[in-house]
Design a protein around this motif. Structure first.
Motif, PDB file in Angstrom:
ATOM      1  N   VAL A  95       0.844  -1.201   0.000  1.00  0.00           N
ATOM      2  CA  VAL A  95       0.000   0.000   0.000  1.00  0.00           C
ATOM      3  C   VAL A  95       0.878   1.249   0.000  1.00  0.00           C
ATOM      4  CG1 VAL A  95      -1.699   1.335   1.312  1.00  0.00           C
ATOM      5  CG2 VAL A  95      -1.944  -1.134   1.123  1.00  0.00           C
ATOM      6  N   ARG A  96       1.933   1.232   0.806  1.00  0.00           N
ATOM      7  CA  ARG A  96       2.857   2.372   0.842  1.00  0.00           C
ATOM      8  C   ARG A  96       3.549   2.542  -0.504  1.00  0.00           C
ATOM      9  NH1 ARG A  96       5.672   5.215   4.720  1.00  0.00           N
ATOM     10  NH2 ARG A  96       4.906   3.905   6.403  1.00  0.00           N
ATOM     11  N   LEU A  97       3.912   1.435  -1.119  1.00  0.00           N
ATOM     12  CA  LEU A  97       4.650   1.474  -2.380  1.00  0.00           C
ATOM     13  C   LEU A  97       3.795   2.012  -3.520  1.00  0.00           C
ATOM     14  CD1 LEU A  97       7.238   0.566  -3.986  1.00  0.00           C
ATOM     15  CD2 LEU A  97       6.029  -1.585  -4.379  1.00  0.00           C
ATOM     16  N   THR A  98       2.591   1.509  -3.654  1.00  0.00           N
ATOM     17  CA  THR A  98       1.732   1.878  -4.780  1.00  0.00           C
ATOM     18  C   THR A  98       0.943   3.150  -4.542  1.00  0.00           C
ATOM     19  OG1 THR A  98      -0.126   0.550  -3.942  1.00  0.00           O
ATOM     20  CG2 THR A  98       1.467  -0.558  -5.369  1.00  0.00           C
ATOM     21  N   ARG A  99       0.757   3.511  -3.273  1.00  0.00           N
ATOM     22  CA  ARG A  99      -0.058   4.666  -2.868  1.00  0.00           C
ATOM     23  C   ARG A  99      -1.514   4.499  -3.289  1.00  0.00           C
ATOM     24  NH1 ARG A  99       2.389   6.681   1.026  1.00  0.00           N
ATOM     25  NH2 ARG A  99       1.133   8.568   0.827  1.00  0.00           N
ATOM     26  N   VAL A 100      -1.927   3.274  -3.574  1.00  0.00           N
ATOM     27  CA  VAL A 100      -3.331   2.984  -3.863  1.00  0.00           C
ATOM     28  C   VAL A 100      -4.006   2.704  -2.527  1.00  0.00           C
ATOM     29  CG1 VAL A 100      -4.951   1.478  -5.064  1.00  0.00           C
ATOM     30  CG2 VAL A 100      -2.757   2.060  -6.127  1.00  0.00           C
ATOM     31  N   LYS A 101      -4.830   3.637  -2.056  1.00  0.00           N
ATOM     32  CA  LYS A 101      -5.337   3.595  -0.689  1.00  0.00           C
ATOM     33  C   LYS A 101      -6.705   2.936  -0.551  1.00  0.00           C
ATOM     34  CE  LYS A 101      -2.840   7.889   0.298  1.00  0.00           C
ATOM     35  NZ  LYS A 101      -2.943   9.300   0.740  1.00  0.00           N
ATOM     36  N   SER A 102      -7.373   2.675  -1.643  1.00  0.00           N
ATOM     37  CA  SER A 102      -8.744   2.165  -1.588  1.00  0.00           C
ATOM     38  C   SER A 102      -8.821   0.803  -0.916  1.00  0.00           C
ATOM     39  CB  SER A 102      -9.325   2.069  -2.998  1.00  0.00           C
ATOM     40  OG  SER A 102     -10.579   1.420  -2.972  1.00  0.00           O
ATOM     41  N   ARG A 103      -9.692   0.686   0.085  1.00  0.00           N
ATOM     42  CA  ARG A 103      -9.888  -0.598   0.760  1.00  0.00           C
ATOM     43  C   ARG A 103     -10.597  -1.601  -0.143  1.00  0.00           C
ATOM     44  NH1 ARG A 103     -15.156  -0.345   3.710  1.00  0.00           N
ATOM     45  NH2 ARG A 103     -16.073   1.709   3.351  1.00  0.00           N
ATOM     46  N   TYR A 104     -11.252  -1.111  -1.177  1.00  0.00           N
ATOM     47  CA  TYR A 104     -11.959  -2.018  -2.074  1.00  0.00           C
ATOM     48  C   TYR A 104     -10.989  -2.801  -2.972  1.00  0.00           C
ATOM     49  CZ  TYR A 104     -16.093   0.367  -0.435  1.00  0.00           C
ATOM     50  OH  TYR A 104     -17.083   0.868   0.366  1.00  0.00           O
ATOM     51  N   VAL A 105      -9.759  -2.313  -3.088  1.00  0.00           N
ATOM     52  CA  VAL A 105      -8.732  -3.078  -3.794  1.00  0.00           C
ATOM     53  C   VAL A 105      -8.421  -4.363  -3.014  1.00  0.00           C
ATOM     54  CG1 VAL A 105      -6.298  -3.112  -4.445  1.00  0.00           C
ATOM     55  CG2 VAL A 105      -7.704  -1.107  -4.954  1.00  0.00           C
TER      56      VAL A 105
END
Length: 642
Positions: A323-333
């Motif tokens: 999550v830190r690496l991609t910065r994709v924060k959505s919990r739906y992922v």
């Protein structure tokens, strides 16, 4: 009027990135990336357990599919949430490695095979229910899990699992074990070397799946050389549903349950850290109720795991890093990743493919992962004050006992049957020892309270602090602040102190309640970042220690010039030094970037910012000075108390 109607609409339309629902293609791609980063760690636990307690290959295949199926359900519960269950953050759930050694000990003590598996499931179900119901109260117990305990436990986990990895690298425990085989050695070291090479050469996503690539490439090489067999893949079905209690009704053993509850308590500490880490990454405030929701999800998932033939669950730190690496924060992922795992868990052929991984290949990968766990333990222990002999005793005794029963597992036969579960597991015995000794040394008796580590063997207790004169108090705590001692002297007036936190607050209150002129003189006494006077020790050992954390005392010429330009411009603009708590930053680049951002602030704001940074510096120095101060608790208090 249009403005008035637009404002509430815009507020309703805005949502936190954590709650953002991405387009379906992005959800699928990002979700599958999480699965890839997670997959290798997810399936290793059932493989290790099946090998250790003597399960057949078809039983292993069922365990793998049940594990993936339940991992998916657990991840959906944690990320989506319902009622008071699930923290609603992008946290992916997986089987905790902490449970491996205790489960093996439980299974072997019950006779191995499916008989041992049923006792494991009984303990898992009860421990899951225990975790669910104790979740709201756990935050009150954080003070009993300072770094000296968590560091010892994490180190023990890594060290105790290394012999398991070594046995696999040598061909697998049992009749296939052949340490003298050059081929086994080549597979193990080749897999390990490939994982290291990927970590060195690649960054980003490739680095996160280095273990998975190592397993795949190692298995393909072994298959090409005739040492990997996938005969069961053809005979496995395309679809298979794991049914509750597939191996039979669970059996309940008091000793096994106690052992698993200890595992879940340790896992709860691990989950708490992951939740706070994820909260910082996604910039979402974390409170007590969030921790309780996360732990309820752990408990519910663990209970479901026991019912659906799987194991205890926790948040996977690997995916926190993703999550830190991609910065994709959505919990739906993460919820999508959970759905993908549920689907994979319903395909027995996938489990059959994983079961065909040769033991030496698996052992090479496990050596890297388990040793990494131990390194995390070392990092945690680096925050422990070993000038305090109590901490030395806690770590040495817990690690020593853990390694004793790990190296000589037959010593468990010297105790009654009910105690063999505890004495037969290095992780369980070491963890219990660390928790109990920390309680005895730091929380029981008249000597309870912080000890100022002025020198080994010469410690000052909290009760003695309350009896100090003003001068003695200022001499003891004067190093917390640079320059004038009025902060410490005014904190003295808040006696008596009930605990370490009360003492810390007294310093903060004195700092922020002073006059503006007094505060300005205090700020002026702090040295510039990267100053030669700091590196040469002229500013004292405390400033040297503060700035050496990120190497500010040993910068190359280019970095030194860059920092000097920043501090000079800052001082020209505001008339006082750029005060920064270096230990609160992640890197030199962050120090510089934040400094340039602060140059654009107003003088009033920077005056306040400097005081906040001084308070942070004093907080870290306080943790250095007070032997049993709890840095983890102190860092989390900012979130939890609010």
């Amino acid at each position: 009027m249009s403005t008035a109607t637009a404002t509430p609409q815009s507020k309703r339309a805005s949502r936190h990135p954590v709650d953002e629902v991405l387009p379906l293609p992005k959800l699928a791609i990002y979700g599958f990336q999480h699965v890839l980063a997670f997959y290798a760690g997810a399936v290793i636990v059932p493989i290790l357990l099946a090998s250790a307690i003597g399960l057949s290959t078809p039983e292993l295949i069922h365990l793998i599919n049940a594990d993936l199926f339940t991992c998916g359900i657990a991840s959906i519960i944690q990320s989506i949430g319902f009622w008071k269950v699930g923290v609603k953050l992008p946290l992916l759930q997986g089987v905790t490695f902490t449970a491996v050694s205790p489960m093996i000990a439980i299974g072997m003590a019950a006779g191995g095979g499916t008989d041992g598996l049923l006792v494991i499931y009984g303990a898992v179900i009860v421990a899951g229910l225990f975790t669910f119901f104790m979740a709201p109260y756990f935050s009150r117990l954080i003070r009993f899990f300072p770094p000296v305990v968590t560091g010892s436990v994490i180190t023990i986990i890594g060290l105790a699992l290394l012999p398991v990895a070594a046995a696999d690298a040598a061909g697998g425990a049992g009749p296939t074990l052949d340490p003298a085989s050059g081929r086994n050695l080549a597979y193990a070291l080749g897999t390990l070397a490939l994982i290291v090479a990927i970590q060195r050469i690649f960054k980003g996503f490739m680095a996160t799946v280095a273990v998975l690539i190592g397993l795949v490439v190692g298995t393909l090489v072994a298959w090409a050389l005739g040492d990997a067999h996938f005969d069961l893949v053809g005979g496995s079905g395309w679809v298979g549903v794991t049914t509750p209690f597939h191996f039979g009704w669970p059996k309940f053993s008091v000793a096994a349950i106690i052992s698993m509850i200890v595992v879940m308590l340790i896992t709860a500490v691990e989950t708490t850290g992951d939740v706070f880490a994820t909260g910082e990454i996604v910039e979402k405030r974390i409170g007590k109720e969030d921790i309780a929701r996360a732990l309820r999800a752990d408990g519910l998932a663990t209970t479901i795991g026991g019912v659906f033939n799987s194991f205890p669950y926790t948040c996977f730190a690997e995916n926190v890093g993703l999550v830190r690496l991609t910065r994709v924060k959505s919990r739906y992922v993460v919820a999508t990743a959970g759905l993908i795992m549920v689907i994979i868990g319903l395909i027995p052929k996938a489990g059959a493919i994983v079961a065909g991984i040769p033991h030496p290949v698996l052992g090479g990968a496990a050596l890297a992962m388990f040793a990494t766990v131990a390194v995390v333990g070392f990092q945690t222990l680096s925050r422990v004050d070993f000038h305090d002999h109590r901490n030395v005793v806690i770590v040495a005794t817990s690690v020593g006992l853990a390694m004793y029963v790990t190296a000589q597992p037959d010593v468990a036969k010297a105790v009654p049957h009910w105690a063999q579960i505890i004495l037969g597991s290095g992780i369980t015995l070491g963890s219990i020892t660390a928790i109990v000794l920390n309680f005895v040394f730091h929380h029981v008796g008249s000597s309870r309270g912080p000890a100022v580590a002025g020198a080994p063997g010469a410690l000052v207790r909290l009760s003695e602090v309350n009896e100090m004169t003003r001068d003695e108090f200022a001499d003891t705590f004067g190093s917390l602040f640079k320059g004038p001692r009025w902060v410490v002297e005014r904190a003295f007036d808040s006696r008596p102190f009930t605990d370490t936190i009360d003492l810390r607050r007294a310093f903060q209150e004195a700092l922020f309640s002073a006059t503006e002129d007094e505060q300005r003189l205090l700020i002026d006494s702090y040295p510039d970042l990267g100053a030669d006077s700091v590196a040469e020790g002229e500013e004292g050992p405390d400033s040297l220690r503060d700035q050496s954390v990120l190497g500010l005392t040993r910068l190359d010429e280019k970095a030194h010039a860059e920092l000097a330009e920043l501090t000079a411009q800052y001082r020209d603009r505001f008339g006082f030094p750029l005060v920064t708590c270096v230990r609160d930053r992640d890197s030199f680049d962050q120090v510089v970037r934040t400094g340039w951002e602060r140059v654009n602030n107003s003088p009033a704001q920077e005056h306040a910012s400097a005081l906040v940074e001084i308070a942070k510096i004093a907080g870290y120095r306080f943790d250095d000075l007070v032997a049993d101060a709890n840095p983890i608790h102190s860092a989390r208090t900012r979130f939890v108390e609010s």
